[in-house]
Structure formats: structure tokens, C-alpha cells
Design a protein around this motif. Structure first.
Motif, PDB file in Angstrom:
ATOM      1  N   ARG A 140     -25.200 -10.449-110.923  1.00 66.60           N
ATOM      2  CA  ARG A 140     -23.930 -10.178-111.589  1.00 66.60           C
ATOM      3  C   ARG A 140     -23.697  -8.681-111.668  1.00 66.60           C
ATOM      4  O   ARG A 140     -24.532  -7.936-112.176  1.00 66.60           O
ATOM      5  N   ALA A 141     -22.566  -8.231-111.139  1.00 71.38           N
ATOM      6  CA  ALA A 141     -22.219  -6.816-111.210  1.00 71.38           C
ATOM      7  C   ALA A 141     -21.697  -6.488-112.604  1.00 71.38           C
ATOM      8  O   ALA A 141     -21.049  -7.308-113.249  1.00 71.38           O
ATOM      9  N   THR A 142     -21.988  -5.273-113.066  1.00 74.13           N
ATOM     10  CA  THR A 142     -21.471  -4.825-114.349  1.00 74.13           C
ATOM     11  C   THR A 142     -19.967  -4.605-114.246  1.00 74.13           C
ATOM     12  O   THR A 142     -19.484  -4.014-113.286  1.00 74.13           O
ATOM     13  N   LYS A 143     -19.244  -5.085-115.232  1.00 78.98           N
ATOM     14  CA  LYS A 143     -17.795  -4.918-115.242  1.00 78.98           C
ATOM     15  C   LYS A 143     -17.450  -3.647-116.004  1.00 78.98           C
ATOM     16  O   LYS A 143     -17.682  -3.545-117.206  1.00 78.98           O
ATOM     17  N   ILE A 144     -16.922  -2.676-115.285  1.00 83.89           N
ATOM     18  CA  ILE A 144     -16.484  -1.441-115.925  1.00 83.89           C
ATOM     19  C   ILE A 144     -15.061  -1.141-115.497  1.00 83.89           C
ATOM     20  O   ILE A 144     -14.579  -1.634-114.483  1.00 83.89           O
ATOM     21  N   ALA A 145     -14.416  -0.309-116.276  1.00 82.29           N
ATOM     22  CA  ALA A 145     -12.977  -0.151-116.162  1.00 82.29           C
ATOM     23  C   ALA A 145     -12.520   0.535-114.885  1.00 82.29           C
ATOM     24  O   ALA A 145     -11.382   0.360-114.476  1.00 82.29           O
ATOM     25  N   ASP A 146     -13.381   1.283-114.216  1.00 82.71           N
ATOM     26  CA  ASP A 146     -12.896   2.064-113.081  1.00 82.71           C
ATOM     27  C   ASP A 146     -13.376   1.534-111.740  1.00 82.71           C
ATOM     28  O   ASP A 146     -13.444   2.262-110.760  1.00 82.71           O
ATOM     29  N   THR A 147     -13.747   0.270-111.671  1.00 79.46           N
ATOM     30  CA  THR A 147     -14.202  -0.293-110.410  1.00 79.46           C
ATOM     31  C   THR A 147     -13.806  -1.745-110.310  1.00 79.46           C
ATOM     32  O   THR A 147     -13.578  -2.410-111.307  1.00 79.46           O
ATOM     33  N   ALA A 152     -16.543  -9.585-107.408  1.00 78.65           N
ATOM     34  CA  ALA A 152     -17.382 -10.437-106.582  1.00 78.65           C
ATOM     35  C   ALA A 152     -18.254 -11.382-107.396  1.00 78.65           C
ATOM     36  O   ALA A 152     -18.962 -12.197-106.839  1.00 78.65           O
ATOM     37  N   ASN A 153     -18.218 -11.265-108.705  1.00 74.80           N
ATOM     38  CA  ASN A 153     -19.061 -12.100-109.551  1.00 74.80           C
ATOM     39  C   ASN A 153     -18.723 -13.574-109.377  1.00 74.80           C
ATOM     40  O   ASN A 153     -17.563 -13.973-109.438  1.00 74.80           O
ATOM     41  N   LEU A 154     -19.744 -14.381-109.159  1.00 77.76           N
ATOM     42  CA  LEU A 154     -19.570 -15.831-109.067  1.00 77.76           C
ATOM     43  C   LEU A 154     -19.643 -16.408-110.472  1.00 77.76           C
ATOM     44  O   LEU A 154     -20.638 -17.012-110.871  1.00 77.76           O
ATOM     45  N   ARG A 401     -24.829  -8.684-122.256  1.00 80.83           N
ATOM     46  CA  ARG A 401     -25.554  -7.497-122.716  1.00 80.83           C
ATOM     47  C   ARG A 401     -25.524  -6.405-121.646  1.00 80.83           C
ATOM     48  O   ARG A 401     -26.237  -5.410-121.743  1.00 80.83           O
ATOM     49  N   GLN A 402     -24.685  -6.594-120.645  1.00 82.38           N
ATOM     50  CA  GLN A 402     -24.680  -5.706-119.491  1.00 82.38           C
ATOM     51  C   GLN A 402     -23.476  -4.785-119.450  1.00 82.38           C
ATOM     52  O   GLN A 402     -23.590  -3.609-119.091  1.00 82.38           O
ATOM     53  N   ASP A 403     -22.316  -5.307-119.806  1.00 82.29           N
ATOM     54  CA  ASP A 403     -21.087  -4.524-119.709  1.00 82.29           C
ATOM     55  C   ASP A 403     -20.939  -3.609-120.919  1.00 82.29           C
ATOM     56  O   ASP A 403     -21.016  -4.066-122.053  1.00 82.29           O
ATOM     57  N   PRO A 404     -20.693  -2.315-120.716  1.00 83.58           N
ATOM     58  CA  PRO A 404     -20.414  -1.437-121.856  1.00 83.58           C
ATOM     59  C   PRO A 404     -19.219  -1.965-122.657  1.00 83.58           C
ATOM     60  O   PRO A 404     -18.292  -2.524-122.060  1.00 83.58           O
ATOM     61  N   PRO A 405     -19.259  -1.888-123.991  1.00 82.61           N
ATOM     62  CA  PRO A 405     -20.236  -1.193-124.839  1.00 82.61           C
ATOM     63  C   PRO A 405     -21.425  -2.051-125.260  1.00 82.61           C
ATOM     64  O   PRO A 405     -22.154  -1.684-126.180  1.00 82.61           O
ATOM     65  N   PHE A 406     -21.631  -3.207-124.583  1.00 81.78           N
ATOM     66  CA  PHE A 406     -22.713  -4.111-124.961  1.00 81.78           C
ATOM     67  C   PHE A 406     -24.028  -3.774-124.257  1.00 81.78           C
ATOM     68  O   PHE A 406     -24.924  -4.611-124.171  1.00 81.78           O
TER      69      PHE A 406
END
Length: 452
Positions: A140-147, A152-154, A401-406
Motif C-alpha cells: 500500500r502506497a502512502t497517500k499524501i497530498a502532492d502525489t 495504485a492502491n488495491l 497508521r501510514q498516511d500523515p498525520p497518522f
């Protein structure tokens, strides 16, 4: 007849490449890179949609005779709850509390059908079970605001209701009519009998023919089709008339606080709100402020929900108890749909269980959930709230627990200061739609004869 919701762009790289230049704030709060937004067309309601409007506001279709779709999805409150009750009351006597907060019906015209993965609607011969199988074990890719990497997350995405169990507005409209906690009809035949006695029955016959009254299933299907057409055609469900829309088009200026909030909203290292509540313009379409995906956030258990008095009752979203087809897919337990943030400042009930009542409480939850859990929950007299208290230990591996701010840990500094939270809340107020110029709110009106 089925109305398929228009499939939303799932933020893939190709779609991102078609986006216009990012907004650039000027020193006076203007947008130096204005765009022209393409909104849904506005036209007089079709005869079918006029019937749908009448059905939407018809209290006689409920077992109590006092509840319509509009009772919970108030046109005066962004088609969301009209008050700050955690959940709405329903049932035959209008005295039974529900188990989930009322979501808004706005901005659903681009909600994709439920699927697993980024290819919703593209592979017609791939079953949901096959997609689940493909998703297992995928990184799972981290979800951030600038990308757009997270596209691609399944992962589960799309659908209506908090658990995505309905794929069309037509199917969604039927569920409350038969839910014992809502409009509480005992059968489709009971609803059909009420429709046959409604003042708009003659218009139904004009459009769908006399046979429609003889077949309860067909009558319900056509009536729900009419409700779906109403939601799809009436501009009050998707006006895109907020200050932020005007700013994107160069017609408004943001205040200093609103601009700071917008920057924080898009800061991938801090608030990172846009990682899930996407605010980018794609193909000239206004942003929906959601990525249509599902997340397990660990909101506290809400003691105000009657069902929660049973310690064995747990609302796990996608994997039950209301949705039943994915109960065995425990990797999704605790996941709920990411809603749009449009008109969020007009709500008084937040998250799937209505446990939060202010935007400040929501911001505190995001800011402190992992660094200072006691500060992440509201403190109300007589209630004991705690993060993760509504997510069984066996399912906590699903927690984001991966995506900021978590991505922080106890003892670390929170992602945002109090001023930061204030600024983000100021920005969220720019997402509230303007009142219609004619003062209308989507209230029921007369039904014109078919063909007019």
C-alpha cells in the motif's frame, strides 16, 4: 431501469497530467492561475425527476407517516441531518434510533460503483471476489497530498452509504424505505400500495404506463428511478457554488487564514488532508474533496447509539454487520467511506457514528490520535470515549497508521498547532455552497403533466 453513477476519475497519473496548473495565491488572496470549471448542466426538471422530487418529500411513504427522505436529508442542511443528533430516529413510531450518522446526498453524481482497486468499472468480467484476491498482499502506497501514487492502491473504493453497499442512486433510494430503523415499511408490497395512493400516481402512469400499478416490483423500480433522476438533475445536489470554487475561477479572494488553511490542507508533512480529500481540478471538473476510498481511522465508540449498549455489537463498516457480502474479508474490517468535505462546515455530526459534533473535535482527533490519545476525543459529561474503542483488537492491523498525520507516535509533537487547526477550519468554511440566487432549497413542488 438502472442509473449508473458517472464513474469518477480515480486520480491516476494520466488524469493528473490532464489537470490544469495548480492554483497560485496572489498577495491579495486572489488566484493567479484561474480555471474555468465545468459544472453539471442546469435545466428544468424532467417529468420523471419532478415525480422523484415529490417522492423525496412524501412522508406518507413511511410507516410513521411522518418521515420522508427529506426529513433526514434536509435540503436546508446540504441534504444532510437537520440537527446535531448523533443518529436519526425512525421506525413505525418514529422513536427508534439508527446506528449510523446521516450522510449528505450532495455530490454523488460522480461517485463510482464499489470496487477493489484503481480500475473500477474497467474490467467487467472480473468479480469482486477476484479483485479481493488480487488485492491481498499488495503493498500500500502512502497517500499524501502532492502525489497520485496512492491511486495504485488495491483498496476498496466507491459505492454509496458508509459501507459502499449500493452502486446506484436508484438502489440507495430504496434501502431507507424498507429499513426498520428508518422508514420501516415491512415489504415492497407495502411501499407499492402507498405509491398507488399517492397524489402523483397519475403522473407515474402517464410516464410508465398502466401496467406499472399492477406489479409492485416494477412500481418500486420506476419510483426509485424517478428519485435518482431528481438527485441527478436538480442542481441543488451539486451546485459547486462555494467560495473555493469561485476562487479557483478567479472570482473571489481568500483571507489570510483561509490561505494558510489551504496550504496546510495540502501540506503532505503536516495536515495532509488532501491525501484523501482531493482538492485538485482534473479535466476542468470541480474537485469533490474525496478520493472515494475507504479508511479505518479508529473513531471512538459512541455510547449515544443504542445498539452500542450491547458489548457484542460492533459496526465494522465494509465487513458488517449491515453489509454482508464481504464479512469474510477481515482485512477491511473497520473501514468506512471517505466523504466529501464540501459543506462540512454546515454539519453538526461527523464520522460514521456521529461521535464528533464540531470541526474542532474532528481536527483534534486527527491531530492527537497517535501522539496524545486522551486529547483526541471529546470529553462529555457521563460519556467515556477512547480512540480505537470501537475497533476490536483483532482488526487493528487495518488502522491507517501510514498516511500523515497518522504516522506519528506517542510523545512526538502533533502535526498541527491550535492556530493551524483554526486556519484549516477557516478553509473548510470556504467549501460551503452559496445559497441559491432564487432562494430555492429543493423543496417539493407540483408535478407537471408528463411531456411538459
Amino acid at each position: 431501469m438502472q442509473i449508473r453513477l458517472v464513474v469518477a476519475a480515480m486520480l491516476c497519473m494520466a488524469a493528473m497530467s490532464q489537470s490544469r496548473a495548480a492554483p497560485e495565491p496572489g498577495p491579495d488572496g486572489s488566484n493567479l492561475n484561474p480555471v474555468q470549471l465545468h459544472r453539471p448542466p442546469v435545466a428544468p426538471l424532467s417529468a420523471v425527476a419532478q415525480i422523484g422530487r415529490a417522492i423525496f418529500h412524501d412522508r406518507s411513504l413511511s410507516a410513521s407517516g411522518r418521515q420522508s427522505c427529506a426529513s433526514c436529508h434536509s435540503p436546508d442542511h446540504a441534504y444532510g441531518p437537520p440537527d446535531d443528533a448523533d443518529v436519526a430516529l425512525g421506525g413505525a413510531a418514529l422513536n427508534i434510533p439508527g446506528v449510523r450518522a446521516v450522510p449528505s446526498l450532495m455530490y454523488l453524481e460522480r461517485e463510482p460503483a464499489f470496487s477493489i482497486g484503481p480500475d473500477a468499472g474497467e474490467v467487467e468480467d472480473t468479480s469482486l471476489a477476484q479483485k479481493v484476491s488480487l488485492a491481498k498482499g499488495a503493498a500500500r502506497a502512502t497517500k499524501i497530498a502532492d502525489t497520485a501514487a496512492a491511486s495504485a492502491n488495491l483498496v476498496p473504493q466507491g459505492g454509496l452509504f458508509w459501507d459502499g453497499r449500493a452502486d446506484t442512486l436508484q438502489k440507495q433510494a430504496l434501502v431507507p424505505l424498507l429499513n426498520p430503523l428508518e422508514m420501516a415499511n415491512r415489504s415492497e408490497a407495502e411501499v407499492a400500495a402507498k405509491l398507488r395512493a399517492a397524489p402523483y400516481t397519475a403522473q407515474l402512469v402517464q410516464i410508465f404506463g398502466p401496467t406499472v400499478l399492477k406489479q409492485p416490483g416494477l412500481l418500486l423500480a420506476e419510483a426509485m428511478f424517478a428519485v435518482a433522476r431528481y438527485q441527478f438533475e436538480d442542481a441543488s445536489f451539486h451546485p459547486y457554488s462555494s467560495k473555493f470554487d469561485a476562487w479557483l475561477e478567479g472570482h473571489a479572494k481568500l483571507s489570510a487564514a483561509e490561505l494558510r488553511g489551504w496550504r496546510l490542507f495540502n501540506d503532505p508533512a503536516r495536515a495532509n488532508c488532501a491525501g484523501c480529500h482531493v482538492d485538485q481540478v482534473t479535466d476542468s471538473r470541480p474537485p469533490l474533496f474525496t478520493d472515494h476510498q475507504f479508511e479505518a481511522l479508529g473513531a471512538p465508540r459512541n455510547p449515544a447509539i443504542l445498539a452500542n449498549r450491547d458489548p457484542h455489537y460492533v459496526d465494522l463498516g465494509i465487513c458488517g454487520p449491515i453489509r454482508t457480502d464481504l464479512r469474510a474479508q477481515t482485512q477491511y474490517c473497520g473501514m468506512f467511506l471517505t466523504p466529501t468535505l464540501r459543506n462540512s462546515a454546515r454539519r453538526s455530526v461527523f464520522f460514521h457514528n456521529g461521535v464528533f459534533h464540531t470541526l474542532r473535535e474532528v481536527m483534534d482527533f486527527y491531530n492527537f490520535r497517535d501522539v496524545a490519545p486522551d486529547r483526541a476525543v471529546p470529553h462529555r459529561r457521563g460519556e467515556t470515549l477512547a480512540v480505537l474503542s470501537d475497533l476490536p483488537a483483532r482488526d487493528r492491523a487495518n488502522l491507517d497508521r501510514q498516511d500523515p498525520p497518522f504516522d506519528r507516535h506517542p510523545g512526538q509533537a502533533p502535526a498541527m498547532s491550535t492556530q493551524d487547526e483554526d486556519d484549516i477550519i477557516a478553509f473548510l468554511h470556504t467549501l460551503s455552497d452559496a445559497a441559491p440566487a432564487d432562494g430555492s432549497t429543493g423543496e417539493a413542488g407540483s408535478v407537471a403533466p408528463a411531456g411538459h
